[in-house]
Design a protein around this motif. Structure first.
Motif, mmCIF file in Angstrom:
data_model
loop_
_atom_site.group_PDB
_atom_site.id
_atom_site.type_symbol
_atom_site.label_atom_id
_atom_site.label_comp_id
_atom_site.label_asym_id
_atom_site.label_seq_id
_atom_site.Cartn_x
_atom_site.Cartn_y
_atom_site.Cartn_z
ATOM 1 N N ARG A 186 0.859 -1.176 0.000
ATOM 2 C CA ARG A 186 0.000 0.000 0.000
ATOM 3 C C ARG A 186 0.893 1.222 0.000
ATOM 4 N N GLY A 187 0.346 2.347 -0.421
ATOM 5 C CA GLY A 187 1.119 3.579 -0.458
ATOM 6 C C GLY A 187 1.478 4.045 0.934
ATOM 7 N N THR A 188 2.480 4.909 1.009
ATOM 8 C CA THR A 188 2.960 5.429 2.289
ATOM 9 C C THR A 188 1.827 5.949 3.160
ATOM 10 N N TRP A 189 0.875 6.638 2.554
ATOM 11 C CA TRP A 189 -0.207 7.243 3.319
ATOM 12 C C TRP A 189 -1.525 6.497 3.165
ATOM 13 N N GLN A 190 -1.479 5.272 2.682
ATOM 14 C CA GLN A 190 -2.712 4.514 2.484
ATOM 15 C C GLN A 190 -2.947 3.528 3.620
ATOM 16 N N ASN A 191 -3.948 3.806 4.409
ATOM 17 C CA ASN A 191 -4.445 2.845 5.381
ATOM 18 C C ASN A 191 -5.751 2.288 4.838
ATOM 19 N N ILE A 192 -6.185 1.187 5.389
ATOM 20 C CA ILE A 192 -7.413 0.544 4.933
ATOM 21 C C ILE A 192 -8.503 0.823 5.958
ATOM 22 N N PHE A 193 -9.618 1.332 5.479
ATOM 23 C CA PHE A 193 -10.731 1.697 6.353
ATOM 24 C C PHE A 193 -12.013 0.989 5.942
ATOM 25 N N VAL A 194 -12.749 0.509 6.925
ATOM 26 C CA VAL A 194 -14.153 0.182 6.734
ATOM 27 C C VAL A 194 -14.898 1.492 6.923
ATOM 28 N N VAL A 195 -15.774 1.806 5.994
ATOM 29 C CA VAL A 195 -16.570 3.030 6.075
ATOM 30 C C VAL A 195 -17.957 2.641 6.576
ATOM 31 N N GLU A 196 -18.221 2.976 7.817
ATOM 32 C CA GLU A 196 -19.552 2.749 8.385
ATOM 33 C C GLU A 196 -20.445 3.890 7.910
ATOM 34 N N LEU A 197 -21.578 3.554 7.309
ATOM 35 C CA LEU A 197 -22.475 4.560 6.769
ATOM 36 C C LEU A 197 -23.850 4.548 7.431
ATOM 37 N N ASP A 198 -24.101 3.571 8.310
ATOM 38 C CA ASP A 198 -25.414 3.438 8.932
ATOM 39 C C ASP A 198 -25.281 2.910 10.358
ATOM 40 N N GLY A 199 -24.418 3.542 11.116
ATOM 41 C CA GLY A 199 -24.169 3.100 12.477
ATOM 42 C C GLY A 199 -25.024 3.849 13.467
ATOM 43 N N PRO A 200 -24.722 3.639 14.728
ATOM 44 C CA PRO A 200 -23.716 2.708 15.224
ATOM 45 C C PRO A 200 -24.167 1.259 15.073
ATOM 46 N N ARG A 201 -23.185 0.398 14.871
ATOM 47 C CA ARG A 201 -23.433 -1.034 14.711
ATOM 48 C C ARG A 201 -22.504 -1.807 15.648
ATOM 49 N N PRO A 202 -23.032 -2.784 16.354
ATOM 50 C CA PRO A 202 -22.184 -3.563 17.256
ATOM 51 C C PRO A 202 -21.243 -4.504 16.516
ATOM 52 N N SER A 203 -21.604 -4.862 15.268
ATOM 53 C CA SER A 203 -20.771 -5.828 14.567
ATOM 54 C C SER A 203 -20.931 -5.693 13.054
ATOM 55 N N ARG A 204 -19.806 -5.475 12.389
ATOM 56 C CA ARG A 204 -19.735 -5.482 10.932
ATOM 57 C C ARG A 204 -18.679 -6.504 10.555
ATOM 58 N N LYS A 205 -19.017 -7.383 9.643
ATOM 59 C CA LYS A 205 -18.099 -8.435 9.222
ATOM 60 C C LYS A 205 -17.145 -7.889 8.165
ATOM 61 N N VAL A 206 -15.882 -8.286 8.259
ATOM 62 C CA VAL A 206 -14.858 -7.960 7.267
ATOM 63 C C VAL A 206 -14.250 -9.280 6.813
ATOM 64 N N VAL A 207 -14.300 -9.542 5.507
ATOM 65 C CA VAL A 207 -13.764 -10.781 4.946
ATOM 66 C C VAL A 207 -12.489 -10.433 4.191
ATOM 67 N N VAL A 208 -11.391 -11.066 4.581
ATOM 68 C CA VAL A 208 -10.101 -10.847 3.925
ATOM 69 C C VAL A 208 -9.729 -12.142 3.203
ATOM 70 N N THR A 209 -9.506 -12.022 1.902
ATOM 71 C CA THR A 209 -9.105 -13.172 1.079
ATOM 72 C C THR A 209 -7.737 -12.884 0.487
ATOM 73 N N VAL A 210 -6.801 -13.792 0.738
ATOM 74 C CA VAL A 210 -5.445 -13.674 0.193
ATOM 75 C C VAL A 210 -5.263 -14.838 -0.768
ATOM 76 N N VAL A 211 -4.900 -14.532 -2.014
ATOM 77 C CA VAL A 211 -4.737 -15.536 -3.050
ATOM 78 C C VAL A 211 -3.348 -15.401 -3.643
#
Length: 137
Positions: free
Chosen positions: A110-135
């Protein structure tokens, strides 16, 4: 070719929020033992998204403010008659539910200033699933 999939959850405390998941994703890439390939970060939700950008508080506020201006939540959207969250659905459609990053020599690229964010658009939410697939190999 190897496929490694891991899921984790995040929670939000505000209606719109950027949740930095960079370290979680980097740990998963390391655990995958994949040296070269691709990593996809995906949220299986209709009112959340994934972006890559700088983790700087002013910019993070600017992004959230721009989203509000781009798709105002108080506009008379038809879907608001059902859930009052049409803006969240529209923004998630525009931004998208995933981002893909290269993995080179076992490292998430990733770029020097690139972090990865989940963008919550309808919170607050107690749980949002994030699926990471590495191939890769």
């Amino acid at each position: 070719m190897t496929v490694y999939i891991e899921t984790f959850t995040v929670s939000s405390s505000r209606r719109k929020e950027l949740i930095d998941v960079t370290q979680d994703v980097e740990r998963i890439v390391k655990r995958s033992n994949i040296r070269n390939g691709l990593c996809t970060v995906f949220v299986p939700h209709a009112t959340a998204a994934v972006i890559a950008n700088e983790h700087e508080s002013g910019l993070m506020s600017d992004i959230l403010n721009a989203l509000e201006e781009l798709v105002p939540p108080d506009k008379p959207w038809r879907h608001n008659m059902i859930d009052n969250n049409a803006d969240a659905h529209i923004l998630a459609s525009i931004i998208g539910p995933s981002r893909t990053f290269p993995v080179i020599e076992g490292r998430l690229i990733r770029g020097t200033w690139q972090n990865i964010f989940v963008v919550e658009l309808d919170g607050p939410r107690p749980s949002r699933k994030v699926v990471v697939t590495v191939v890769g190999d």
